[in-house]
Motif scaffolding. Sequence first.
Motif, short mmCIF file in Angstrom:
data_model
loop_
_atom_site.label_atom_id
_atom_site.label_comp_id
_atom_site.label_asym_id
_atom_site.label_seq_id
_atom_site.Cartn_x
_atom_site.Cartn_y
_atom_site.Cartn_z
N GLU A 123 -4.83 -1.88 6.65
CA GLU A 123 -5.98 -2.00 7.55
C GLU A 123 -7.08 -2.88 6.94
O GLU A 123 -7.76 -3.61 7.65
CB GLU A 123 -6.52 -0.62 7.96
N GLN A 124 -7.17 -2.80 5.62
CA GLN A 124 -8.15 -3.67 4.94
C GLN A 124 -7.75 -5.12 5.11
O GLN A 124 -8.57 -5.98 5.44
CB GLN A 124 -8.16 -3.35 3.43
N LYS A 125 -6.48 -5.37 4.89
CA LYS A 125 -5.98 -6.75 5.02
C LYS A 125 -6.21 -7.24 6.44
O LYS A 125 -6.62 -8.38 6.66
CB LYS A 125 -4.48 -6.79 4.72
N SER A 126 -5.94 -6.36 7.37
CA SER A 126 -6.10 -6.72 8.77
C SER A 126 -7.55 -7.10 9.05
O SER A 126 -7.84 -8.10 9.72
CB SER A 126 -5.65 -5.55 9.62
N ARG A 127 -8.46 -6.30 8.51
CA ARG A 127 -9.88 -6.56 8.72
C ARG A 127 -10.25 -7.93 8.13
O ARG A 127 -10.91 -8.75 8.78
CB ARG A 127 -10.70 -5.47 8.03
N ILE A 128 -9.74 -8.18 6.92
CA ILE A 128 -10.10 -9.44 6.27
C ILE A 128 -9.49 -10.61 7.02
O ILE A 128 -10.12 -11.65 7.21
CB ILE A 128 -9.65 -9.42 4.79
N LEU A 131 -6.63 -12.24 -0.70
CA LEU A 131 -6.69 -10.80 -0.45
C LEU A 131 -5.74 -10.38 0.67
O LEU A 131 -5.29 -9.25 0.73
CB LEU A 131 -8.12 -10.37 -0.11
N VAL A 132 -5.47 -11.30 1.57
CA VAL A 132 -4.57 -11.01 2.68
C VAL A 132 -3.13 -11.16 2.24
O VAL A 132 -2.22 -10.57 2.78
CB VAL A 132 -4.93 -11.94 3.87
N GLY A 133 -2.94 -11.96 1.21
CA GLY A 133 -1.60 -12.31 0.77
C GLY A 133 -0.86 -11.22 0.04
O GLY A 133 -1.31 -10.08 -0.06
N ARG A 134 0.27 -11.60 -0.54
CA ARG A 134 1.17 -10.59 -1.10
C ARG A 134 0.72 -10.08 -2.46
O ARG A 134 1.18 -9.03 -2.92
CB ARG A 134 2.58 -11.15 -1.20
N ALA A 135 -0.18 -10.80 -3.13
CA ALA A 135 -0.62 -10.34 -4.45
C ALA A 135 -1.67 -9.25 -4.33
O ALA A 135 -2.00 -8.60 -5.31
CB ALA A 135 -1.20 -11.51 -5.23
#
Lengths: 1173, 139
Positions: free
Chosen positions: A529-534, A519-523
Amino acid sequence: MSPTQWDLPPELCCRPMAFVALTGLDVTYNAIHRAIWDAFCANRRADRVPISFKVLPGDHEYPKCRTKRTSYEWYIPKGILKTGWMNKHLNLVPALLVLFYELDWDDAVWKEKQSECATKVEIVRTSLQGRNTKVAVVLIQKKTPLPPGEDLVASERAASLCNACDLSGKSLFVLPHTDHLVGYIIRLENAFYEHAQTYYYTEIRRVKSHKEFLNKTTHQLLFVRHQFKIAFFSELKQDTQNSLKYYRTAYSLVHELRTHETNMLEIKTMAGFINYKICRLCFQHNTPLDAIAQFRKHIDLCKKKIGSAELAFEHTAWMSKQFQSFGDLFDEAIKLGLTAIQTQNPGFYYQQAAYYAQERKQQATHLCAHEASVSYPTPDHLETPSGALDFYGQRAWRQGHQSIDPPHMEKEKGGILALQMKEKDVPHSELIIALLSNAVAQFKKYKCPRMKSHLMVQMGEEYNHAKDYTKALKLLDYVMCDYRTERWWSLLTSILSTALRCSYLMAHIKDYITYSMELVGRASTLREEQKSRIEKNLIKVLMNEVPEAEPDCDQASAKAAQALWSDRMSLAGSNEFTIEVQDYVPFVQCKAKFLSPSFHVDDPVQLHVYLRADCPHPVRFSKLCVSLSNQEYNQLCVVEEPCKSQDILEASSQENMCLVPGKTRIYSFKFVAKTEDVGKKIEITAVDLMLGSDNGRCVFLNWRGGGGDAASSHEALLAARSFKSRGRVPEQHVEWDTVSIQASTMIISRIPKISVQLSHEPPALNNEMYRITVSIQSNEETVTKDVKLTAGLKPGQDANLTQSTHVTLNGLEMCDESHPALLPDIAIGDLQPGEKVEKCLYVRCVTTGARIFLFHVAYALSTKVEGKDITCRCHKDETVTIETVVPFEVAVKFVSTKFEHLDRVYVDIPFLLMTDILSASPWPLHLVTSQLQLAPTMAAMDQPQSQVEHVVLQTGECASECFSLQCPPVLNGTSSVASGQYLISWKRKSWCADAPVVTTVTTLPHVMVETIPLYVHAELPSFGRVRESMPVRYHIQNRTGLVQDVEMSVEPSDAFMFSGLKQVRLRILPGAEQEMLYNFYPLMAGYQNLPQLNISLLRFPAVSGQLLRRFLPSRIFVKVHLQCLAKARFVQYTTDCCPMDRVSHLSCRSLQFIQSDHGPLGCISDQSSPCMS
Amino acid sequence: MAVCIAVIAKENYPLFIRSVPVQNELKFHYTVHTSLDVVEEKISAVGKAMADQRELYLGLLYPTEDYKVYGYVTNSKVKFVIVVDSSNTSLRDNEIRSMFRKLHNSFTDVMCNPFYNPGDTIQSKAFDSIVSAMMVQAS
């Protein structure tokens, strides 16, 4: 699952069959009755008439018939269809009642039995009071009946029984209890079936007759009811075509009813029932398109009829059921042989049913969210006195009520509340999942993999709602990879988010990390901000802390999850995870490559690992290690830093171990390959990246092979196509997409610094000892040790070449079969720098053609690489293709002593053998000698001596020899005999004297030998002179054992005058010889034809004069007379002035004239051609 | 007018996808994705020999309760999918065809752009405006 309010009643779903009741059978205690009953009902096959049988006692009570209404004027119907009606006609009111009675025609107490039977008939008639049910009597008899009309007693008694029981003759049957029971039963039931048909026909007529009493204002419900009943009776009568027609009418009538909130449910329920019947019949009639059209119409009509807003979930529940039951019908039809297609299959209906079920669930959660204080109303408004409803689709608290407004507001509210409370307990998720899994099964069957995946996602989400996270994850995991390979990132992200939530709620650490990583990756299509949270959560987990709750989790579950996480954290051990990221799209990308596809063993192997993070924050790692196929190198390919600082987010003191988002980082490794690995492949088996630390939690991201993940191959393809890749990239900056994985490299041997040269004189001649000189010179800087030469035919060529090629180092003797084609490992010893060694190799090629020869020089050498001493083995290969040709060609021919070609030779008559040796070699050939080895069937005229000894042939030159031979007599007249062999010994002229001589053997051809009966030979001088007599003697030998009669004649010739016997007839004794003497007197100079001698044998007409003439000279050279020479000059002049053609056309006579006047013409004859004889 | 328009690459991943009710975007993504089943089936049903004469317009792929999904496949196997509201009965087959044709023309223009990499997602303003013109105007 227990039947719910929305399930269709079973009596609606079954196939209606005529109901026939049997009485008077004691199936428990009477074996005969039991057998009869079994014959009726056991193993009914599809070809039997559709009747449902039931055994009832004689005094059974049937539903009471209401008194028939004579007028509908004041009648107001309370509902559309009574709940009991269908069951009543299927199972309670028989179309025909059959009374079984044991009675034989010749029964002793016939009278009594007859009246007992009549009584029984009377009893059932009374209990069926008012019904149109037919009654029939079956007499069970022990005796086989006689054919009709023969048994007078029977017909008489039958008539009296009918009379007594008030039966028509058609309703009395006889069932003889004999062997053919089943046959009788089948005939019986066919008769019953006819009676039943009549019954239902009258019923239909009866219902139809009500119609005229109805009016459209008050009796609308009855229109529907009657049509339904007619249709149902038609179905019982098995008249499905008409039944369908009536159901269709009923359906349109239902929708003509005035609808309002109070009766909406009743109308929908009935519409659903009728629709079900119509669809069912359409499928049964094999008109599936009609069924689908009807269903679509039904849905379109009913979709908007929601009814009470407070009970909206009822509508969606009903809709869901409609779709589900249609799906069931469709599926059932398919099982019976219907073919469905991809775009029209039951799956769609189940799917839609599931959608409505989901909607129902949402509405239910919305509408039934009562506060805890609200309790189930008392008294229960859903209770009815009978426990069931009177009419389908009505409310329990106001049954039979048909006006627009509810009669009692308080009751209405209570009822609705009760329904809402009940809805709360419905296992919605269970229903939805069941429908979805039905749909999944269908879509699987009809090749819709994506639809299937989609439904599985929904199932997973439903399991998630139902808090069955394990099952949810199982399903989501299963489909995730489909979406990943299809590169639908938006969908993958949504699934991953659900999965992450599930794994959070279960505190499933490994899954949590895996999903976060992706989920953090490029796909992932999540916002930054969601990615940051995860990512922050992920780092927390890596530091063995409890992550924040995922959004959209309800409070209670989140709390439970927190507790679970804390438990996990406190547990020691199991803090190390390995995640195989190859099949995911993780947030760290990795590519590993060897800098070259091959490395020499004296060069260090270089390996780069490229890493790049796609997450929003920089990430630190503590270890990077590369695993290679030879594990000894693994320790050399590790980057490690003991992680001291706790915070992974902090930039490290050593920038080396920190991955900055979007930046490519290169780690290079270098190692010296082992000499054992020369010729082997080294592969990167895995790359491991360790996140976290030993004291917290560590996660190994493991890439199999040289890195890459589920998305990278496609990205590489796009990058290759991209116009950007053609642009120039500044130094040091690595364009990630242009890096390609190189997961393996070859270790190859060191480049040899040695020269191998070959000198030889191609082509090789067949069978000779062909010399090849190999010179090896070392250009190394140190001593080369253990130099070995392998020379000879290169392996892997045609197997025949191995047999026909021989190699030796000894050039002084011919080599033979025992010599190999390849000489391995000829020791040469050590070579100092610059030293040169020569080696001669002799090759004998027995056959012609091209061959490849290999010269392989191997040696060992000590060297230093990166401060490490290694001994490398080097080798150098040199190949050469050598053509082998024949040195010369030998042609042999037999000629007569006159040098005429012979196709056969004659016994005891000498002939010549001529050989021509034509050199084909590009190099001069020295013919040492030649030798003729004659077969016993040949004899030399004298001692044959080589005439070509020490002759040297240049290319294209030819040497000839001639031998005079004779054949001794042969047994029979003609035979083919061997001649012998011709041996030529030779060598190349250029080679030294002690080189071995090659002997080439040519087998001489066979020749035909023939015996002739007569031999003639002439004895004459070698030349004649004009006008000088020359004696010619002919010898004629008889070679047979018989006396020969010979006729001889000499033909006149222009060039000669002669004296002697012109024509003579002789007799020659066996073995004797006759001599004939002639004096020829030449008239002209030059080559002249002798007068032709004709011989004919009277005994052997086969031996022609022509054959014999071959032994005789045909012409002779006549020299000019000495006196004539003086006139020669004049003749020269004449011939010069006279055109040649004219000369040739002159007659012999005129020539003679010229000759006599001007001298001989010998000077113009061709004297250049030598005469060999 | 359409409620969702999508362009799908030859390898079946989305190049462009746009839907009107933005809050239910995911549902349309699923609808488009599942419709690829039918598209694939329809393409494979046409034999190899006939592939040249194949009609690009595939017609109605499948009806759902709420939407109609239409498909179109270019010769290079790029798929266009248009989702229309079921209640919108004014749209005839011909109009859908012309929508696809317009879409195809605009897509060709995108492909002709030398700065566009085939296989990348479409970010062309011209294409975007063509698509917007075909969409139901969000109210």
